[in-house]
Design a protein around this motif. Structure first.
Motif, PDB file in Angstrom:
ATOM      1  N   LEU A  10      -5.684  12.175  -4.554  1.00 28.31           N
ATOM      2  CA  LEU A  10      -6.687  11.298  -5.170  1.00 28.31           C
ATOM      3  C   LEU A  10      -6.231   9.842  -5.223  1.00 28.31           C
ATOM      4  O   LEU A  10      -5.054   9.544  -5.402  1.00 28.31           O
ATOM      5  CB  LEU A  10      -7.010  11.786  -6.588  1.00 28.31           C
ATOM      6  CG  LEU A  10      -7.614  13.187  -6.687  1.00 28.31           C
ATOM      7  CD1 LEU A  10      -8.050  13.477  -8.115  1.00 28.31           C
ATOM      8  CD2 LEU A  10      -8.784  13.374  -5.726  1.00 28.31           C
ATOM      9  N   GLY A  11      -7.216   8.959  -5.066  1.00 27.54           N
ATOM     10  CA  GLY A  11      -6.960   7.523  -5.139  1.00 27.54           C
ATOM     11  C   GLY A  11      -8.265   6.774  -4.972  1.00 27.54           C
ATOM     12  O   GLY A  11      -9.326   7.384  -4.875  1.00 27.54           O
ATOM     13  N   ASN A  12      -8.175   5.470  -4.964  1.00 30.13           N
ATOM     14  CA  ASN A  12      -9.340   4.617  -4.702  1.00 30.13           C
ATOM     15  C   ASN A  12      -9.167   3.956  -3.343  1.00 30.13           C
ATOM     16  O   ASN A  12      -8.049   3.624  -2.962  1.00 30.13           O
ATOM     17  CB  ASN A  12      -9.472   3.532  -5.783  1.00 30.13           C
ATOM     18  CG  ASN A  12     -10.128   4.062  -7.047  1.00 30.13           C
ATOM     19  OD1 ASN A  12     -11.210   4.640  -6.995  1.00 30.13           O
ATOM     20  ND2 ASN A  12      -9.479   3.865  -8.183  1.00 30.13           N
ATOM     21  N   PRO A  13     -10.260   3.751  -2.606  1.00 33.07           N
ATOM     22  CA  PRO A  13     -10.145   3.140  -1.277  1.00 33.07           C
ATOM     23  C   PRO A  13      -9.989   1.618  -1.364  1.00 33.07           C
ATOM     24  O   PRO A  13     -10.354   1.015  -2.365  1.00 33.07           O
ATOM     25  CB  PRO A  13     -11.484   3.501  -0.624  1.00 33.07           C
ATOM     26  CG  PRO A  13     -12.443   3.566  -1.777  1.00 33.07           C
ATOM     27  CD  PRO A  13     -11.651   4.084  -2.944  1.00 33.07           C
ATOM     28  N   GLY A  14      -9.452   1.047  -0.309  1.00 31.81           N
ATOM     29  CA  GLY A  14      -9.395  -0.416  -0.220  1.00 31.81           C
ATOM     30  C   GLY A  14      -8.027  -0.982  -0.543  1.00 31.81           C
ATOM     31  O   GLY A  14      -7.283  -0.420  -1.354  1.00 31.81           O
ATOM     32  N   ALA A  15      -7.723  -2.115   0.077  1.00 34.63           N
ATOM     33  CA  ALA A  15      -6.396  -2.736  -0.051  1.00 34.63           C
ATOM     34  C   ALA A  15      -6.048  -3.091  -1.491  1.00 34.63           C
ATOM     35  O   ALA A  15      -4.896  -3.015  -1.898  1.00 34.63           O
ATOM     36  CB  ALA A  15      -6.343  -3.989   0.821  1.00 34.63           C
ATOM     37  N   GLU A  16      -7.075  -3.453  -2.292  1.00 29.29           N
ATOM     38  CA  GLU A  16      -6.763  -3.899  -3.660  1.00 29.29           C
ATOM     39  C   GLU A  16      -6.248  -2.760  -4.541  1.00 29.29           C
ATOM     40  O   GLU A  16      -5.659  -2.987  -5.588  1.00 29.29           O
ATOM     41  CB  GLU A  16      -7.957  -4.602  -4.320  1.00 29.29           C
ATOM     42  CG  GLU A  16      -9.125  -3.697  -4.705  1.00 29.29           C
ATOM     43  CD  GLU A  16     -10.189  -3.538  -3.622  1.00 29.29           C
ATOM     44  OE1 GLU A  16     -11.370  -3.448  -3.985  1.00 29.29           O
ATOM     45  OE2 GLU A  16      -9.846  -3.494  -2.421  1.00 29.29           O
ATOM     46  N   TYR A  17      -6.488  -1.514  -4.130  1.00 31.29           N
ATOM     47  CA  TYR A  17      -6.028  -0.370  -4.933  1.00 31.29           C
ATOM     48  C   TYR A  17      -4.763   0.274  -4.370  1.00 31.29           C
ATOM     49  O   TYR A  17      -4.197   1.180  -4.978  1.00 31.29           O
ATOM     50  CB  TYR A  17      -7.126   0.695  -5.038  1.00 31.29           C
ATOM     51  CG  TYR A  17      -8.334   0.193  -5.787  1.00 31.29           C
ATOM     52  CD1 TYR A  17      -8.265  -0.057  -7.154  1.00 31.29           C
ATOM     53  CD2 TYR A  17      -9.541  -0.046  -5.130  1.00 31.29           C
ATOM     54  CE1 TYR A  17      -9.370  -0.534  -7.848  1.00 31.29           C
ATOM     55  CE2 TYR A  17     -10.651  -0.523  -5.821  1.00 31.29           C
ATOM     56  CZ  TYR A  17     -10.559  -0.759  -7.187  1.00 31.29           C
ATOM     57  OH  TYR A  17     -11.636  -1.224  -7.876  1.00 31.29           O
ATOM     58  N   GLU A  18      -4.334  -0.177  -3.198  1.00 26.05           N
ATOM     59  CA  GLU A  18      -3.148   0.404  -2.582  1.00 26.05           C
ATOM     60  C   GLU A  18      -1.960   0.270  -3.528  1.00 26.05           C
ATOM     61  O   GLU A  18      -1.774  -0.775  -4.154  1.00 26.05           O
ATOM     62  CB  GLU A  18      -2.834  -0.356  -1.290  1.00 26.05           C
ATOM     63  CG  GLU A  18      -2.807   0.548  -0.079  1.00 26.05           C
ATOM     64  CD  GLU A  18      -2.689  -0.259   1.196  1.00 26.05           C
ATOM     65  OE1 GLU A  18      -1.606  -0.812   1.435  1.00 26.05           O
ATOM     66  OE2 GLU A  18      -3.699  -0.356   1.909  1.00 26.05           O
ATOM     67  N   ASP A  19      -1.170   1.331  -3.625  1.00 27.82           N
ATOM     68  CA  ASP A  19       0.043   1.321  -4.451  1.00 27.82           C
ATOM     69  C   ASP A  19      -0.216   1.147  -5.945  1.00 27.82           C
ATOM     70  O   ASP A  19       0.701   0.848  -6.705  1.00 27.82           O
ATOM     71  CB  ASP A  19       1.035   0.241  -3.981  1.00 27.82           C
ATOM     72  CG  ASP A  19       1.463   0.463  -2.532  1.00 27.82           C
ATOM     73  OD1 ASP A  19       1.390   1.611  -2.066  1.00 27.82           O
ATOM     74  OD2 ASP A  19       1.866  -0.515  -1.880  1.00 27.82           O
ATOM     75  N   THR A  20      -1.461   1.289  -6.399  1.00 26.63           N
ATOM     76  CA  THR A  20      -1.697   1.282  -7.847  1.00 26.63           C
ATOM     77  C   THR A  20      -1.349   2.663  -8.388  1.00 26.63           C
ATOM     78  O   THR A  20      -1.237   3.637  -7.636  1.00 26.63           O
ATOM     79  CB  THR A  20      -3.170   0.953  -8.187  1.00 26.63           C
ATOM     80  OG1 THR A  20      -4.005   1.926  -7.552  1.00 26.63           O
ATOM     81  CG2 THR A  20      -3.558  -0.445  -7.715  1.00 26.63           C
ATOM     82  N   ARG A  21      -1.167   2.754  -9.699  1.00 24.96           N
ATOM     83  CA  ARG A  21      -0.776   4.036 -10.314  1.00 24.96           C
ATOM     84  C   ARG A  21      -1.776   5.142  -9.983  1.00 24.96           C
ATOM     85  O   ARG A  21      -1.404   6.281  -9.769  1.00 24.96           O
ATOM     86  CB  ARG A  21      -0.679   3.878 -11.831  1.00 24.96           C
ATOM     87  CG  ARG A  21       0.455   2.985 -12.302  1.00 24.96           C
ATOM     88  CD  ARG A  21       0.421   2.888 -13.822  1.00 24.96           C
ATOM     89  NE  ARG A  21       1.547   2.159 -14.359  1.00 24.96           N
ATOM     90  CZ  ARG A  21       1.475   0.882 -14.749  1.00 24.96           C
ATOM     91  NH1 ARG A  21       0.343   0.205 -14.615  1.00 24.96           N
ATOM     92  NH2 ARG A  21       2.534   0.294 -15.264  1.00 24.96           N
ATOM     93  N   HIS A  22      -3.063   4.777  -9.970  1.00 22.76           N
ATOM     94  CA  HIS A  22      -4.131   5.764  -9.759  1.00 22.76           C
ATOM     95  C   HIS A  22      -4.095   6.367  -8.346  1.00 22.76           C
ATOM     96  O   HIS A  22      -4.746   7.359  -8.082  1.00 22.76           O
ATOM     97  CB  HIS A  22      -5.487   5.090  -9.995  1.00 22.76           C
ATOM     98  CG  HIS A  22      -6.441   5.899 -10.832  1.00 22.76           C
ATOM     99  ND1 HIS A  22      -6.091   7.019 -11.555  1.00 22.76           N
ATOM    100  CD2 HIS A  22      -7.775   5.723 -11.065  1.00 22.76           C
ATOM    101  CE1 HIS A  22      -7.151   7.483 -12.190  1.00 22.76           C
ATOM    102  NE2 HIS A  22      -8.182   6.734 -11.907  1.00 22.76           N
ATOM    103  N   ASN A  23      -3.342   5.735  -7.440  1.00 25.78           N
ATOM    104  CA  ASN A  23      -3.311   6.191  -6.051  1.00 25.78           C
ATOM    105  C   ASN A  23      -2.088   7.043  -5.727  1.00 25.78           C
ATOM    106  O   ASN A  23      -1.807   7.296  -4.557  1.00 25.78           O
ATOM    107  CB  ASN A  23      -3.407   4.997  -5.100  1.00 25.78           C
ATOM    108  CG  ASN A  23      -4.850   4.542  -4.915  1.00 25.78           C
ATOM    109  OD1 ASN A  23      -5.639   4.611  -5.842  1.00 25.78           O
ATOM    110  ND2 ASN A  23      -5.194   4.081  -3.735  1.00 25.78           N
ATOM    111  N   ALA A  24      -1.385   7.502  -6.754  1.00 25.08           N
ATOM    112  CA  ALA A  24      -0.171   8.296  -6.523  1.00 25.08           C
ATOM    113  C   ALA A  24      -0.470   9.569  -5.719  1.00 25.08           C
ATOM    114  O   ALA A  24       0.308   9.971  -4.851  1.00 25.08           O
ATOM    115  CB  ALA A  24       0.492   8.652  -7.856  1.00 25.08           C
ATOM    116  N   GLY A  25      -1.611  10.195  -5.984  1.00 27.61           N
ATOM    117  CA  GLY A  25      -1.977  11.418  -5.251  1.00 27.61           C
ATOM    118  C   GLY A  25      -2.212  11.150  -3.771  1.00 27.61           C
ATOM    119  O   GLY A  25      -1.750  11.899  -2.900  1.00 27.61           O
TER     120      GLY A  25
END
Length: 194
Positions: A10-25
């Protein structure tokens, strides 16, 4: 057949969300794809990045939904329907507020704990909660009102390193995790601390 056939990060799409905590999955699935020399491709009918891989002799599907987090279930549902995969054969890898960075837990079933990705997957699987989860600890900001901005930010580098080490450590056991041989790895992973 024992084991998981669909592995979802799980994560959010797009460069601005890359490597954010929510994108660990999503990071976990990306790392597994690299390890397995599997290239993930954008697949419109599955609303995500998708790939096929053999793990321990078993064909598995890798999926990173490219919907936003709160619509993750749409992608999971599409793959499950297409390949006739039951909820019990789905493994969802996600960030977990309730455990500290540098820790990881395996779990089967349960609620969504306020995680919007899990909430949507549970509802799209007909309220079935029986899928497996790899929970990557990201820690809690301390107050519920801060959660939304906290998960969408990049962790400070020391925390980020711990999250990465946790992902690396769990991937050393990816065959056992995917084959559902959890008893052999749970004790180690649950006591691991980056």
């Amino acid at each position: 057949m024992a084991g998981f056939r669909l592995l979802v990060g799980l994560g959010n799409p797009g460069a601005e969300y890359e490597d954010t905590r929510h994108n660990a999955g999503a990071q976990w699935i990306e790392a597994l794809a690299r390890m397995s020399q599997c290239s993930l491709r954008s697949e419109k009918k599955f609303f995500g990045q998708f790939g096929k891989v053999f793990i321990g002799g078993q064909e598995c599907y890798l999926l990173i939904p490219t919907t936003y987090m709160n619509l993750s279930g749409k992608a999971v549902q599409a793959v499950c329907q297409f390949y006739k995969i039951s909820p019990q054969e789905v493994l969802v890898v996600h960030d977990e507020l309730d455990i500290a960075p540098g820790t990881i837990k395996l779990k089967k079933g349960g609620g969504h704990g306020g995680h919007n990705g899990l909430k949507d997957i549970i509802s799209k699987l007909g309220n079935n909660r029986d899928f497996g989860r790899v929970r990557i600890g990201i820690g809690h900001p301390g107050h519920a009102s801060q959660v939304a901005s906290y998960v969408l930010k990049k962790a400070p580098s020391d925390e980020y390193q711990k999250i990465e080490q946790t992902i690396d450590e769990s991937l050393r056991y990816h065959q056992d995790i995917v084959a559902d041989n959890w008893n052999s790895v749970m004790n180690h992973l649950h006591s691991f601390k980056a």
